[in-house]
Design a protein around this motif. Structure first.
Motif, PDB file in Angstrom:
ATOM      1  N   VAL A   1     -13.449  -0.349  19.976  1.00 47.96           N
ATOM      2  CA  VAL A   1     -14.723  -0.488  19.088  1.00 47.96           C
ATOM      3  C   VAL A   1     -14.868  -2.074  19.171  1.00 47.96           C
ATOM      4  CG1 VAL A   1     -13.503  -0.420  17.145  1.00 47.96           C
ATOM      5  CG2 VAL A   1     -15.889  -0.040  17.051  1.00 47.96           C
ATOM      6  N   CYS A   2     -16.362  -2.443  19.386  1.00 46.99           N
ATOM      7  CA  CYS A   2     -16.691  -3.792  19.462  1.00 46.99           C
ATOM      8  C   CYS A   2     -17.467  -4.032  18.192  1.00 46.99           C
ATOM      9  CB  CYS A   2     -17.457  -3.866  20.466  1.00 46.99           C
ATOM     10  SG  CYS A   2     -19.243  -3.112  20.576  1.00 46.99           S
ATOM     11  N   PHE A   3     -17.790  -5.325  17.797  1.00 50.26           N
ATOM     12  CA  PHE A   3     -18.371  -5.574  16.643  1.00 50.26           C
ATOM     13  C   PHE A   3     -19.538  -4.937  16.363  1.00 50.26           C
ATOM     14  CE2 PHE A   3     -21.082  -8.705  14.510  1.00 50.26           C
ATOM     15  CZ  PHE A   3     -20.462  -8.639  13.171  1.00 50.26           C
ATOM     16  N   ARG A   4     -20.624  -4.811  17.466  1.00 47.74           N
ATOM     17  CA  ARG A   4     -21.682  -4.270  17.215  1.00 47.74           C
ATOM     18  C   ARG A   4     -21.939  -2.743  16.685  1.00 47.74           C
ATOM     19  NH1 ARG A   4     -22.191  -6.274  22.412  1.00 47.74           N
ATOM     20  NH2 ARG A   4     -21.688  -4.089  23.242  1.00 47.74           N
ATOM     21  N   ASP A   5     -20.630  -2.053  17.292  1.00 49.84           N
ATOM     22  CA  ASP A   5     -20.644  -0.508  16.611  1.00 49.84           C
ATOM     23  C   ASP A   5     -19.895  -0.756  15.330  1.00 49.84           C
ATOM     24  OD1 ASP A   5     -21.884   0.466  18.771  1.00 49.84           O
ATOM     25  OD2 ASP A   5     -20.068   0.798  19.650  1.00 49.84           O
ATOM     26  N   MET A   6     -19.255  -1.630  15.070  1.00 49.99           N
ATOM     27  CA  MET A   6     -18.249  -1.748  13.631  1.00 49.99           C
ATOM     28  C   MET A   6     -19.124  -2.185  12.331  1.00 49.99           C
ATOM     29  SD  MET A   6     -14.963  -1.284  12.852  1.00 49.99           S
ATOM     30  CE  MET A   6     -13.926  -1.892  11.674  1.00 49.99           C
ATOM     31  N   LYS A   7     -20.042  -3.142  12.789  1.00 49.40           N
ATOM     32  CA  LYS A   7     -20.981  -3.620  11.768  1.00 49.40           C
ATOM     33  C   LYS A   7     -21.253  -2.997  10.516  1.00 49.40           C
ATOM     34  CE  LYS A   7     -24.470  -7.289  10.940  1.00 49.40           C
ATOM     35  NZ  LYS A   7     -25.573  -8.144  11.538  1.00 49.40           N
ATOM     36  N   PRO A   8     -22.175  -1.841  11.157  1.00 49.48           N
ATOM     37  CA  PRO A   8     -22.611  -0.960   9.959  1.00 49.48           C
ATOM     38  C   PRO A   8     -21.488  -0.505   9.130  1.00 49.48           C
ATOM     39  CG  PRO A   8     -23.391  -0.525  12.066  1.00 49.48           C
ATOM     40  CD  PRO A   8     -22.748  -1.395  12.391  1.00 49.48           C
ATOM     41  N   PHE A   9     -20.632  -0.102   9.689  1.00 48.10           N
ATOM     42  CA  PHE A   9     -19.489   0.391   8.813  1.00 48.10           C
ATOM     43  C   PHE A   9     -18.877  -0.511   7.759  1.00 48.10           C
ATOM     44  CE2 PHE A   9     -14.909   2.156   8.393  1.00 48.10           C
ATOM     45  CZ  PHE A   9     -15.428   2.964   7.660  1.00 48.10           C
ATOM     46  N   LEU A  10     -18.620  -1.969   8.304  1.00 47.03           N
ATOM     47  CA  LEU A  10     -18.364  -3.015   7.389  1.00 47.03           C
ATOM     48  C   LEU A  10     -19.304  -3.052   6.274  1.00 47.03           C
ATOM     49  CD1 LEU A  10     -16.592  -5.235  10.064  1.00 47.03           C
ATOM     50  CD2 LEU A  10     -15.635  -3.707   8.440  1.00 47.03           C
ATOM     51  N   THR A  11     -20.531  -3.250   6.634  1.00 50.04           N
ATOM     52  CA  THR A  11     -21.411  -3.146   5.736  1.00 50.04           C
ATOM     53  C   THR A  11     -21.362  -2.098   4.546  1.00 50.04           C
ATOM     54  OG1 THR A  11     -22.901  -4.347   7.300  1.00 50.04           O
ATOM     55  CG2 THR A  11     -24.010  -3.550   5.337  1.00 50.04           C
TER      56      THR A  11
ATOM     57  N   GLN B   1      -5.582  -9.572  18.838  1.00 48.26           N
ATOM     58  CA  GLN B   1      -5.607 -10.258  19.954  1.00 48.26           C
ATOM     59  C   GLN B   1      -6.663 -11.007  20.616  1.00 48.26           C
ATOM     60  OE1 GLN B   1      -2.751  -8.854  21.755  1.00 48.26           O
ATOM     61  NE2 GLN B   1      -2.078  -7.925  19.731  1.00 48.26           N
ATOM     62  N   LYS B   2      -7.578 -11.071  19.697  1.00 50.47           N
ATOM     63  CA  LYS B   2      -8.667 -12.051  19.977  1.00 50.47           C
ATOM     64  C   LYS B   2      -9.364 -11.797  21.279  1.00 50.47           C
ATOM     65  CE  LYS B   2      -6.660 -16.309  17.731  1.00 50.47           C
ATOM     66  NZ  LYS B   2      -6.281 -17.389  17.844  1.00 50.47           N
ATOM     67  N   THR B   3      -9.754 -10.196  21.502  1.00 47.58           N
ATOM     68  CA  THR B   3     -10.354  -9.659  22.636  1.00 47.58           C
ATOM     69  C   THR B   3     -11.900  -9.284  22.307  1.00 47.58           C
ATOM     70  OG1 THR B   3      -9.695  -7.358  22.191  1.00 47.58           O
ATOM     71  CG2 THR B   3      -8.174  -8.731  23.443  1.00 47.58           C
ATOM     72  N   GLY B   4     -12.225  -9.537  20.984  1.00 47.66           N
ATOM     73  CA  GLY B   4     -13.427  -9.125  20.722  1.00 47.66           C
ATOM     74  C   GLY B   4     -13.598  -7.475  20.467  1.00 47.66           C
ATOM     75  N   GLU B   5     -12.551  -6.747  20.562  1.00 50.09           N
ATOM     76  CA  GLU B   5     -12.707  -5.191  20.515  1.00 50.09           C
ATOM     77  C   GLU B   5     -11.527  -4.912  19.842  1.00 50.09           C
ATOM     78  OE1 GLU B   5     -13.250  -3.803  24.478  1.00 50.09           O
ATOM     79  OE2 GLU B   5     -14.700  -5.178  24.991  1.00 50.09           O
ATOM     80  N   LEU B   6     -11.418  -3.875  19.385  1.00 49.44           N
ATOM     81  CA  LEU B   6     -10.623  -3.054  18.303  1.00 49.44           C
ATOM     82  C   LEU B   6      -9.964  -1.818  19.254  1.00 49.44           C
ATOM     83  CD1 LEU B   6     -11.455  -3.569  14.722  1.00 49.44           C
ATOM     84  CD2 LEU B   6     -10.323  -5.299  16.099  1.00 49.44           C
TER      85      LEU B   6
END
Length: 868
Positions: A252-262, A280-285
């Motif tokens: 999962v990347c930040f774009r898809d994760m952002k609404p959930f964190l909000t 891991q500093k990959t920009g993805e989880l």
């Protein structure tokens, strides 16, 4: 690219509950081998600046049967075609290669018969528990000629990139880094001049995160997952949220994760939270990073031992904005400021500088130096630096939030022809009523089950002689009391006859219940004074100008919407005057509690309510359901088990209401002390800050101190009908009799140091099955069923052996407690003899219900209140 396709692409990021629309997916990497220099050229798709691979969702038309009958696949490169439910598609019947050829023909604008055979390079199997099946994301690679490549790159949405150019694309512009991984794999195989590129297999499922292991083999991650009380089904809920955010990808990347964190309360801080989770500093989880990160931020996660260290690592990464592995003075200052704000302390520049300087001294570093992670962990672990338990907490409990949003995780929702895969370490135990041994019951002490309530064996207290009340009460249909009349006055007026009252004994009152004179009270005649006091209390309860009733009237104004004033708002009320009024009421109610025993003996019928936690809206719901016309006109006692403040927005209104009702119905409203009726706890949470926010710095502190002086005098336990023991937390480690509780001192400003018994009853818990390990079991064996409470980091947990011994020693049949949030508002344990009740719904933003218990007529009846 067509507008419809772009719109569908944008909507694909809005994840929804599984509704049958999730399908297998095929992606395609189109490449061409170049000449000297760059060996590999790639044809990728670009939409709104995001680089991705063309892909297509599998439909029922893409089956082997369709191919054999000459049917042609349909759909678009981004999978916008509609399709039947995935449960109609069996993976063994799908020709993924045919779908890849169809996709290549569409991307290259070629006839499918002219397309080379694609090669599978990556297969990702993703298991969805609620649908009980795997879904597949297949990535194929297909080589085209240079002529075909040149022709295709001029089409809309197609972009030509060399491998080195692809590697330089920023992470924010890549849909997933897996594109680079696949391209590198193809390039390495071509360098080896392999005819068959070969494929890699990834499998993703909740069994990779959750394992049933004993305490000796638990990793720190296992301890973290169990800290907030998660079970296997909770991990499935978190995992399915991950799949919603990531599918069809493995991360999962930040774009898809952002609404959930909000949604969880991190508005404007989503990027920092995601960075802290991205170890891991990959920009993805991946699924593990996703679930562990969310668990660390759950408000219910413990901040002790193993979980605390993991949480502190997340906290450190959150404040390490430049990602250099150290905290500079500016970053440390922000951390100190956040702690101060959460504690309700002053955050002016001067005070903040002082706190930062003190923190630097605590960590033993100079202002021009930086704080290392190891130094941070050591100082927090040694309790030299305090307050980190408040940091990095979501605004709501995550599991209740997901349950409220999607419903509970259940493998029973969808019947699928696919069996759930065998997951190692996930054997489910089956419990059958009456089949457990005593030892097994101890091991499953915290398992909730549906069992009939015991009738009990209560003996009601003997009732005294009945007397006639001296007045009548007029009540509106809404339940509001409007007027009272003395029966003696009505007798004189001829409205009633022969009340039996002696005219000389009566105290004249006006229509509001105000006494006109008290000169006739004879101090030298104790019986007359006692008789007068009883009657005065009875009349005063309905005096609309009395101190408690004026507070109730003010709270009615606060509760309702009036002429532009929203509900649950004080509007233009003078808060300074209100604060002084509350202080006056606290002085009056303090005397009442000081004269009560530390152990109350109550009779039935009796309503028992658990934690309120500043939820005034729910308290009003209980009032309208249980004592609509007030406690004096309701034939029952009311017992509250503590935790009236903190974590809710209206703690001051809740205590004002309860104190007012206690003042006017001292013999019917009873309040026990909970673990949040302690000053240090309130400073860690919200009540201290709430008082200052509502009344200002000086008056707010005075109100807070006045309320806590009342808390210091509250009883700590009660026994209903001589059989039901009621406390906030749990049974104490007591060798003697419950009557020993009478020796608990009053007032009790510091219960932790001044009364171990009181502290235990405010904090103890029944031991949870998942918390049992060798160390805890050894402590339980050697301490008569008690062990240190790791979850609370204070007091004890107790097992069924200790519970049974306590009941038998004190001739009790049941225990009712609060202290722990329960999804249904209650939980029944210890073979139906231990009940936990929680009376604040939607606790911390969750979806739990509120409940209470009615003890009456030899029954203990659970009442769930609709607070919607």
């Amino acid at each position: 690219m067509a507008a419809e396709t772009r719109e569908a692409k944008n909507k694909s990021h809005i994840r929804k509950p599984w509704d049958g629309n999730i399908r297998d997916v095929v992606s395609l990497l189109v490449f061409c081998q170049g000449g000297e220099g760059e060996k590999l050229q790639l044809l990728v798709w670009e939409d709104q600046g995001i680089v991705t691979l063309p892909r297509k969702e599998i439909t029922a038309q893409d089956t082997i049967q369709e191919r054999e009958t000459g049917g042609s696949p349909s759909g678009t490169a981004l999978g916008t075609a509609t399709a039947p439910s995935p449960l109609l598609i069996w993976p063994r019947d799908v020709s993924y290669e045919l779908v890849a050829i169809s996709l290549a023909a569409e991307v290259l604008k070629m006839n499918p018969s002219h397309v080379n055979s694609p090669q599978l390079v990556q297969l990702t199997r993703i298991y969805v528990p609620s649908l009980r099946r795997h879904f597949h994301h297949s990535v194929f690679a297909i080589e085209v000629s240079s002529k075909q490549f040149e022709k295709a790159q001029g089409l809309e949405g197609r972009v030509r990139l060399t491998l080195s150019e692809l590697k330089k694309v920023p992470e924010s512009k890549l849909e997933r880094r897996n594109i680079v991984t696949v391209a590198e794999h193809v390039s390495s195989q071509l360098k080896g001049k392999c005819c068959d590129i070969g494929a890699s297999l990834k499998e993703i499922g909740p069994h990779q995160i959750w394992h049933q292991v004993d305490s000796q083999h638990m990793t720190p991650d296992d301890q973290l997952l169990r800290s907030p009380g998660y079970r296997e089904q909770d991990i499935e809920l978190l995992y399915e949220e991950y799949v919603r955010r990531s599918y069809p990808h493995a991360t999962v990347c930040f774009r898809d994760m952002k609404p959930f964190l909000t949604d969880l309360g991190w508005k404007d801080k989503e990027a920092d939270i995601f960075r802290a989770m991205d170890g891991q500093k990959t920009g993805e989880l991946g699924p593990r990073e996703f679930i562990l990160g969310l668990t660390a931020m759950d408000p219910m996660t413990s901040h002790g031992k193993g979980p605390a260290e993991i949480r502190c690592r997340y906290i450190f990464k959150y404040y390490d904005k430049n990602e250099d592995g150290q905290l500079g003075v500016t970053e440390l200052k922000e951390l100190v400021k956040d702690i101060a704000e959460l504690q309700g302390l002053d955050v002016t520049p001067k005070s903040l500088e002082e706190r930062t300087k003190k923190a630097l001294e605590t960590f033993d570093i100079e202002e021009d130096s930086k704080l290392s992670l190891n130094n941070f962990l050591v100082c927090v672990g040694n309790l030299r630096f305090r307050g980190t338990s408040l940091l990095l907490r979501a605004n709501m409990s995550i599991i209740p939030h997901l349950v409220h949003k999607y419903g509970p995780s259940s493998t029973q929702k969808v019947r699928s022809p696919f069996r759930s895969p065998a997951s190692p370490g996930l054997d489910r135990k089956k419990f059958r009523k009456g089949s457990l041994t005593d030892n097994e019951r101890d091991q499953t002490a915290n398992i909730q089950c549906s069992i009939p309530l015991s009738d009990g064996a209560f003996q009601s207290q003997d009732s005294g002689s009945y007397t006639l009340a001296h007045h009548t009460v007029k009540v509106r249909r809404s339940g509001q009391i409007t007027d009272i009349h003395l029966l003696l006055d009505m007798e004189r007026a001829g409205e009633v006859c022969d009340t039996g009252f002696d005219v000389d004994e009566m105290i004249p009152c006006d229509s509001n219940g105000e006494m006109q004179s008290s000169s006739m009270i004879a101090p030298e005649v104790p019986q007359l004074r006692h008789r007068f006091f009883d009657r005065y209390q009875s009349v005063e309860a309905f005096n609309l100008r009395s101190l408690p009733n004026e507070m109730i009237t003010a709270l009615r104004f606060f509760e309702h919407e009036k002429s532009g004033k929203p509900s649950l708002n004080w509007g233009e009320v003078d808060m300074m005057k209100l604060g002084q009024y509350i202080i006056s009421m606290c002085a009056a109610i303090k005397d009442v509690f000081e004269n009560e025993p530390r152990l109350l003996w109550l009779s039935t019928p009796c309503y028992i309510l658990g934690d309120i936690h500043g939820n005034y809206r729910d308290l009003v719901c209980f009032e309208k359901a249980l004592w609509r016309v007030g406690p004096h006109l309701t034939p029952a006692n009311f017992l509250f088990l503590g935790d009236y403040v903190d974590r809710g927005d209206y703690g001051i209104e809740v205590v004002s209401y309860l104190f007012a009702q206690k003042l006017q119905a001292t013999g019917k409203f009873f309040l026990l002390r909970g673990n949040h009726e302690v000053r240090d706890i309130q400073k860690m949470f919200t009540f201290h800050q709430e008082c200052i926010r509502k009344f200002g710095e000086r008056l707010g502190v005075n109100v807070w101190n006045a309320v806590n002086e009342v808390f210091d005098c509250m009883p700590v336990a009660a026994i209903v009908d001589k059989k039901i023991f009621c406390i906030h937390g749990g049974i104490p480690k007591l060798d003697g009799h419950v009557k020993d509780l009478e020796r608990i001192p009053c007032p009790l400003p510091n219960p932790e140091s001044e009364s171990n018994l009181a502290w235990q009853m405010m904090w103890n818990d029944p031991v949870a099955a998942e918390d049992l390990n060798d160390d805890v079991s050894e402590q339980l064996m050697s301490n008569n069923g008690f062990a240190f409470n790791e979850k609370r980091q204070t007091a004890y947990v107790f097992n069924q052996a200790a519970f049974n011994a306590f009941l038998q020693r004190n001739n009790l049949t049941h225990v009712v407690r609060a202290h722990e949030v329960k999804q249904a508002g209650f939980e029944i344990q210890q073979s139906g003899r231990l009940m936990t009740v929680f009376s604040s719904s939607h606790y911390c933003g969750g979806s739990n219900e509120a409940a209470c218990i009615l003890v009456h007529n030899y029954r203990m009846r659970i009442i769930r209140i609709d607070t919607s």
